[in-house]
Each structure stands twice: as C-alpha cells, then as structure tokens.
Motif scaffolding. Structure first.
Motif, PDB file in Angstrom:
ATOM      1  N   LEU A  45     -11.725  -5.614  14.513  1.00  0.00           N
ATOM      2  CA  LEU A  45     -11.291  -5.224  16.159  1.00  0.00           C
ATOM      3  C   LEU A  45     -11.992  -4.386  16.392  1.00  0.00           C
ATOM      4  CD1 LEU A  45      -8.188  -7.438  16.414  1.00  0.00           C
ATOM      5  CD2 LEU A  45     -10.832  -7.892  17.489  1.00  0.00           C
ATOM      6  N   HIS A  46     -11.788  -2.636  15.425  1.00  0.00           N
ATOM      7  CA  HIS A  46     -11.226  -1.805  15.730  1.00  0.00           C
ATOM      8  C   HIS A  46     -11.604  -1.230  14.626  1.00  0.00           C
ATOM      9  CE1 HIS A  46     -10.062   2.029  17.669  1.00  0.00           C
ATOM     10  NE2 HIS A  46      -9.275   2.408  17.222  1.00  0.00           N
ATOM     11  N   VAL A  47     -12.546   0.026  13.953  1.00  0.00           N
ATOM     12  CA  VAL A  47     -13.211   0.274  13.165  1.00  0.00           C
ATOM     13  C   VAL A  47     -13.097   1.527  13.000  1.00  0.00           C
ATOM     14  CG1 VAL A  47     -15.341   1.682  12.500  1.00  0.00           C
ATOM     15  CG2 VAL A  47     -15.815  -0.509  13.666  1.00  0.00           C
ATOM     16  N   GLY A  48     -12.325   2.766  14.015  1.00  0.00           N
ATOM     17  CA  GLY A  48     -11.641   3.150  14.160  1.00  0.00           C
ATOM     18  C   GLY A  48     -12.311   4.540  14.151  1.00  0.00           C
ATOM     19  N   MET A  49     -11.538   5.387  13.258  1.00  0.00           N
ATOM     20  CA  MET A  49     -12.046   7.274  13.448  1.00  0.00           C
ATOM     21  C   MET A  49     -13.333   7.093  11.893  1.00  0.00           C
ATOM     22  SD  MET A  49      -8.809   9.942  14.328  1.00  0.00           S
ATOM     23  CE  MET A  49      -8.091   9.297  15.129  1.00  0.00           C
ATOM     24  N   GLN A  50     -14.455   6.096  12.033  1.00  0.00           N
ATOM     25  CA  GLN A  50     -15.475   6.259  11.046  1.00  0.00           C
ATOM     26  C   GLN A  50     -14.990   6.679   9.923  1.00  0.00           C
ATOM     27  OE1 GLN A  50     -17.941   4.810  12.768  1.00  0.00           O
ATOM     28  NE2 GLN A  50     -17.181   4.544  14.331  1.00  0.00           N
ATOM     29  N   GLY A  51     -14.992   6.561   9.129  1.00  0.00           N
ATOM     30  CA  GLY A  51     -14.778   6.981   7.922  1.00  0.00           C
ATOM     31  C   GLY A  51     -13.962   7.246   7.017  1.00  0.00           C
ATOM     32  N   LEU A  52     -14.005   8.329   6.576  1.00  0.00           N
ATOM     33  CA  LEU A  52     -13.094   8.735   5.985  1.00  0.00           C
ATOM     34  C   LEU A  52     -10.734   8.058   6.101  1.00  0.00           C
ATOM     35  CD1 LEU A  52     -12.633  10.091   3.496  1.00  0.00           C
ATOM     36  CD2 LEU A  52     -12.340  12.473   4.510  1.00  0.00           C
ATOM     37  N   ALA A  53     -11.146   8.662   7.039  1.00  0.00           N
ATOM     38  CA  ALA A  53      -9.251   9.120   7.508  1.00  0.00           C
ATOM     39  C   ALA A  53      -9.656   7.162   7.588  1.00  0.00           C
ATOM     40  CB  ALA A  53      -9.202   9.645   8.869  1.00  0.00           C
ATOM     41  N   GLY A  54     -10.264   6.143   7.918  1.00  0.00           N
ATOM     42  CA  GLY A  54      -9.895   5.018   7.807  1.00  0.00           C
ATOM     43  C   GLY A  54      -9.255   4.466   6.185  1.00  0.00           C
ATOM     44  N   TYR A  55      -9.813   5.093   5.132  1.00  0.00           N
ATOM     45  CA  TYR A  55      -9.310   5.244   3.757  1.00  0.00           C
ATOM     46  C   TYR A  55      -8.599   6.400   3.324  1.00  0.00           C
ATOM     47  CZ  TYR A  55     -13.312   1.374   3.712  1.00  0.00           C
ATOM     48  OH  TYR A  55     -14.148   1.107   4.376  1.00  0.00           O
ATOM     49  N   LEU A  56      -8.315   7.199   4.269  1.00  0.00           N
ATOM     50  CA  LEU A  56      -7.569   7.821   3.517  1.00  0.00           C
ATOM     51  C   LEU A  56      -5.956   7.354   3.695  1.00  0.00           C
ATOM     52  CD1 LEU A  56      -6.925  10.950   2.088  1.00  0.00           C
ATOM     53  CD2 LEU A  56      -7.484  11.476   3.881  1.00  0.00           C
ATOM     54  N   LEU A  57      -5.974   7.119   4.922  1.00  0.00           N
ATOM     55  CA  LEU A  57      -5.057   7.082   4.909  1.00  0.00           C
ATOM     56  C   LEU A  57      -4.049   5.759   4.300  1.00  0.00           C
ATOM     57  CD1 LEU A  57      -4.125   8.206   9.228  1.00  0.00           C
ATOM     58  CD2 LEU A  57      -3.845   9.051   6.999  1.00  0.00           C
ATOM     59  N   SER A  88       0.190   6.347  12.619  1.00  0.00           N
ATOM     60  CA  SER A  88      -0.870   7.239  11.875  1.00  0.00           C
ATOM     61  C   SER A  88      -2.757   5.973  12.067  1.00  0.00           C
ATOM     62  CB  SER A  88      -1.501   7.996  11.835  1.00  0.00           C
ATOM     63  OG  SER A  88      -1.414   8.420  10.571  1.00  0.00           O
ATOM     64  N   SER A  89      -2.280   5.328  10.631  1.00  0.00           N
ATOM     65  CA  SER A  89      -3.167   3.890  10.322  1.00  0.00           C
ATOM     66  C   SER A  89      -3.614   3.052  11.542  1.00  0.00           C
ATOM     67  CB  SER A  89      -2.371   3.052   9.906  1.00  0.00           C
ATOM     68  OG  SER A  89      -1.273   2.368   9.989  1.00  0.00           O
ATOM     69  N   TRP A  90      -2.318   2.861  12.858  1.00  0.00           N
ATOM     70  CA  TRP A  90      -2.875   2.311  13.717  1.00  0.00           C
ATOM     71  C   TRP A  90      -3.598   2.273  14.681  1.00  0.00           C
ATOM     72  CZ3 TRP A  90      -2.257   2.832  19.299  1.00  0.00           C
ATOM     73  CH2 TRP A  90      -2.569   1.899  20.304  1.00  0.00           C
ATOM     74  N   LEU A  91      -4.166   3.829  14.327  1.00  0.00           N
ATOM     75  CA  LEU A  91      -5.366   4.614  15.221  1.00  0.00           C
ATOM     76  C   LEU A  91      -6.710   4.365  14.321  1.00  0.00           C
ATOM     77  CD1 LEU A  91      -3.745   7.689  17.112  1.00  0.00           C
ATOM     78  CD2 LEU A  91      -4.519   5.631  18.155  1.00  0.00           C
TER      79      LEU A  91
END
Length: 144
Positions: A45-57, A88-91
């Motif tokens: 639904l929501h890809v998020g902040m493109q890449g690294l933060a999505g996997y880092l958190l 913060s993973s919500w974003l």
C-alpha cells in the motif's frame, strides 16, 4: 543422552531470567515487517521512504528483540529504542507491516520495559491448591 524433561526445565529457568515474551514479540514484529516489504506490488500500500530506511528499521527491531533475549541487563535501553523504531516503521515500512508488525513491536517493547527481574515468580493455581490441601490436612481439627 538428552533428557526431554531436563531440557524443558533448563529452558524455563533461562526464560524466567529475562523478558522473554517482550523480546520475542519485538523480534517477531521486525520479522513481520521485513516479510511485508518483500510482498508483491499488488499487496503493498505504501512504499515508504525509498529503500534503506524501510529495511533498516525492521532490522533494528529484530536486533533489539534478540538483544533483549540474550542481554537482559540492558533491556530498558533496547525497549525504548524498540518502541521508537516500531512507531517510526509506520512511515517507512508499508504502514508498519500493515499495523501487525507495528503493534507486535510496541507491545513487546512495553512488556520488556515493565519487566522486573527481582520479582518473585508466580505460584500456579495448582500449586496453591496443593499447599492449601496439605495445610488443611496437617492442621488439627478444632474441638468443641
């Protein structure tokens, strides 16, 4: 030879000395968010902040959960980091793994933060009944 009853007792003693359920829930929340990031594009639904933060958190959530399990002396620090990263993973990570990973992470962090290591273990209901029966059987009957 490994005895099943003994290994179960060893695991119970290990588990009693740490905030087991809190660390496990936090780690499962991180794993769930990592798995939803690998979902197909139809599900996301929501890809998020493109890449690294999505996997880092979620990786930090998983790491905090494991550190809580294997280093319970620093549980307060790990639980505060865990709840901040979970929220913060919500974003950044597909709405926090469709809210499931976010809720698992927050619940695990709160359980860990509230865990008290010096608290006496709870006595099971079966044990309390057994003690009450034995106290009743050993006490002398009142005479009228």
């Amino acid at each position: 030879m490994l005895m099943p009853g003994r290994s179960r007792g060893d695991f119970r003693r290990w588990r009693a000395g740490r905030p087991f359920w809190g660390g496990l829930l936090l780690a499962l929340g991180g794993v769930e968010i990592l798995l939803t990031l690998k979902a197909s594009l139809d599900v996301i639904l929501h890809v998020g902040m493109q890449g690294l933060a999505g996997y880092l958190l979620p990786a930090v959530m998983l790491l905090c959960g494991l550190l809580i399990l294997f280093n319970p002396a620093q549980r307060l620090f790990y639980s505060v980091i865990g709840v901040l990263v979970s929220l913060s993973s919500w974003l950044t990570s597909n709405l926090g793994g469709f809210f499931v990973g976010l809720l698992l992470g927050v619940a695990g962090s709160c359980l860990t933060f509230g865990w008290l290591p010096d608290q006496e273990p709870r006595v099971s209901r079966r044990q309390r009944r057994k003690e009450a029966r034995s106290a009743k059987a050993t006490s002398p009957a009142p005479q009228a």
